[in-house]
Every structure is written in structure tokens, then in C-alpha cells.
Scaffold this active site. Structure first.
Site, PDB file in Angstrom:
ATOM      1  N   HIS A 227       0.839  -1.229  -0.050  1.00  0.00           N
ATOM      2  CA  HIS A 227      -0.227  -0.031   0.045  1.00  0.00           C
ATOM      3  C   HIS A 227       0.925   1.343  -0.023  1.00  0.00           C
ATOM      4  CE1 HIS A 227      -2.848  -3.020   1.043  1.00  0.00           C
ATOM      5  NE2 HIS A 227      -4.048  -2.023   0.857  1.00  0.00           N
TER       6      HIS A 227
ATOM      7  N   HIS B  98       2.080  -4.138   9.138  1.00  0.00           N
ATOM      8  CA  HIS B  98       3.356  -3.736   8.914  1.00  0.00           C
ATOM      9  C   HIS B  98       4.183  -3.160   9.885  1.00  0.00           C
ATOM     10  CE1 HIS B  98       2.480  -5.012   4.425  1.00  0.00           C
ATOM     11  NE2 HIS B  98       1.413  -4.222   4.709  1.00  0.00           N
TER      12      HIS B  98
END
Length: 271
Positions: free
Chosen positions: A193, A235
Site C-alpha cells: 500500500h 506492517h
């Protein structure tokens, strides 16, 4: 002289260590000594025989083992610095994962954070680019949209390849969603992303005429999407930062292989 002998005998009788139960402590049995000496001889003989049977190469390896152990126990400065930074990264990422699950401190905002992450997903952007490409009627618009589609496809392939090589897991054990499996975004490093929003924001800033407020909102959107990936525990911080770097590099790659209007028209006619 005769008087001293009875005194010494009485002293020996009064000595506690001269009793029968303590004699084994003072004077070991001959059988034990002989067994110990024989076992030592056998072990020394076996060791000598083993040393003769071993190869010189194996002897050298056995002599080098202590040095290798010392090298492992005394890592270099680079190794210590890398491990320290990695520990800081994991600790900070876990602290920022406030929406990792429903029981987290910001667990109620998890749905909103996930929705913000979807705005940076590859599937909606590819679908939207294809729809705009079909409806576009100008050559300049089709050229920009075709190169944008190329950039999105390159982003998915590059990030998927890097993630397969690194195979780093996120700070929390979170199962990727269906859209993540479609884009092969199943590992943590680098953040797909983050690379995508960095590439898109740079692409739009270079190829679209936008007002200053829209430019600021575009940069803030990219930063918020990257932060949202850390907040939901998907993440690490370094994954997002590396994703921004890879996104910028992907933009530079697309600029180098930019397809001209004629190439785009040829591809559209084939499609």
C-alpha cells in the site's frame, strides 16, 4: 617416652576422623584407585586411537571451532547496530498497532482504518483506471491512463517479488484479506500500500494540473495510508518507509519507459 605413647594412642582414639565410618574419606580404597586409574588409561588410549583415526582436516576443523564460537559470541559493530535498530522497529511498530484487533486501545476505529487502507489497494485502482480508459476519448488522457495502468501492474509484480524474497511477517499475526491474496500482498516487507500510494501521488503531481490544496491533500493521503498499515498491525514502520522508497523508484522507472501516444493507441486497438 613410654608416657608419650599412651597419650598419642588416646589422642588417636578420640579423633573423630579415625572412626570406621570416616576411614573412606581419609584413605580411599585400593580397589577404587585401581578402577579409576584403569578407566583413565582406557579413556586416554581411546582418545589416542580416535586421534589417530581422525583425518588432519577434521583435526583442523576441531581446532577452529573455539575461534568460530568466539566470533559468534562477539558480533561486529554493524551486527549490533542492525539488531538494535531492528528491535526498536519492532517495539515501536507494536506500540503503534493500536487497531491490531478489537481488544486494542483503538479497536473501535479498526473498520475506518481498514477503509482508509482500501483506498490504497491495487485492485480498486486497476479497475478504476480501466473504466476511465474505456470512457476516455482524448489521446492525451488515454496516454496518461495507459502509463498509469502500466505503473500499477509493475507495482504489484515488483512488490510481490520482493515480499517473496524477504518473507518478513508483520508485528502482529494478522491473516491477509481476499484482496491482499489477489495482489499477492501476503508478507510485510515492503508495504504494498505504501509503495502504491507513493507512486500514485508522485504520478498525479507530475502529470495532472492540481491546485496547491489538492496537492497537499494528496501527500497527506499517502502518509495516512502508510500510517494506517502500521496501526492495524499489518506492517512495521520500516516496511512502510521502504514502501515509500520503492514507490518513488517505480515512478522513476515508469518515467524511463514511458509509452508514447502511438504505442498506447496500438495497445488499445489490440485490446
Amino acid at each position: 617416652m613410654p608416657a608419650s605413647q599412651p597419650r598419642s594412642r588416646a589422642r588417636d582414639r578420640n579423633n573423630v576422623l579415625n572412626r570406621a565410618e570416616f576411614l573412606s574419606l581419609n584413605q580411599p580404597l585400593k580397589g577404587n584407585q585401581e578402577s579409576r586409574s584403569s578407566s583413565r588409561k582406557q579413556s586416554s588410549q581411546a582418545g589416542a586411537a580416535g586421534a589417530q583415526n581422525t583425518n588432519p582436516k577434521e583435526r583442523r576443523q576441531s581446532q577452529q571451532l573455539p575461534e568460530e564460537d568466539c566470533m559468534q559470541l562477539n558480533p561486529s559493530f554493524k551486527g549490533i547496530a542492525f539488531n538494535s535498530l531492528l528491535a526498536i522497529d519492532i517495539c515501536m511498530s507494536k506500540r503503534l498497532g493500536v487497531c491490531a484487533n478489537r481488544a486494542s486501545s483503538w479497536g473501535g476505529a479498526r473498520s475506518m482504518i481498514n477503509l482508509l487502507g482500501i483506498t490504497g489497494h491495487g485492485i480498486p485502482w486497476i479497475a478504476g483506471t480501466l473504466i476511465c480508459l474505456v470512457k476516455s476519448s482524448t489521446l492525451a488522457g488515454q496516454e496518461v491512463l495507459m502509463n498509469l495502468l502500466l505503473a500499477l501492474l509493475l507495482d504489484i509484480m515488483i512488490v510481490a517479488g520482493l515480499q517473496k524474497l524477504a518473507k518478513r511477517k508483520g508485528p502482529y499475526d494478522i491473516t491477509p484479506g481476499l484482496l491482499d491474496y489477489l495482489t499477492m500482498d501476503t508478507y510485510a516487507f515492503p508495504a504494498g500500500h505504501a509503495s502504491r500510494v507513493a507512486m500514485l501521488s508522485k504520478f498525479f503531481l507530475n502529470h495532472l494540473v492540481l491546485a496547491i490544496p489538492l496537492r497537499i491533500l494528496l501527500v497527506l493521503w499517502a502518509l495516512c495510508v502508510g500510517l494506517s498499515r502500521v496501526m492495524i498491525g499489518r506492517h512495521h514502520i520500516t516496511d512502510v518507509l521502504s514502501g515509500f522508497v520503492f514507490g518513488y523508484l517505480q515512478f522513476r522507472l515508469v518515467e524511463l519507459i514511458w509509452m508514447s501516444s502511438n504505442t498506447c493507441q496500438m495497445l488499445i486497438s489490440i485490446w
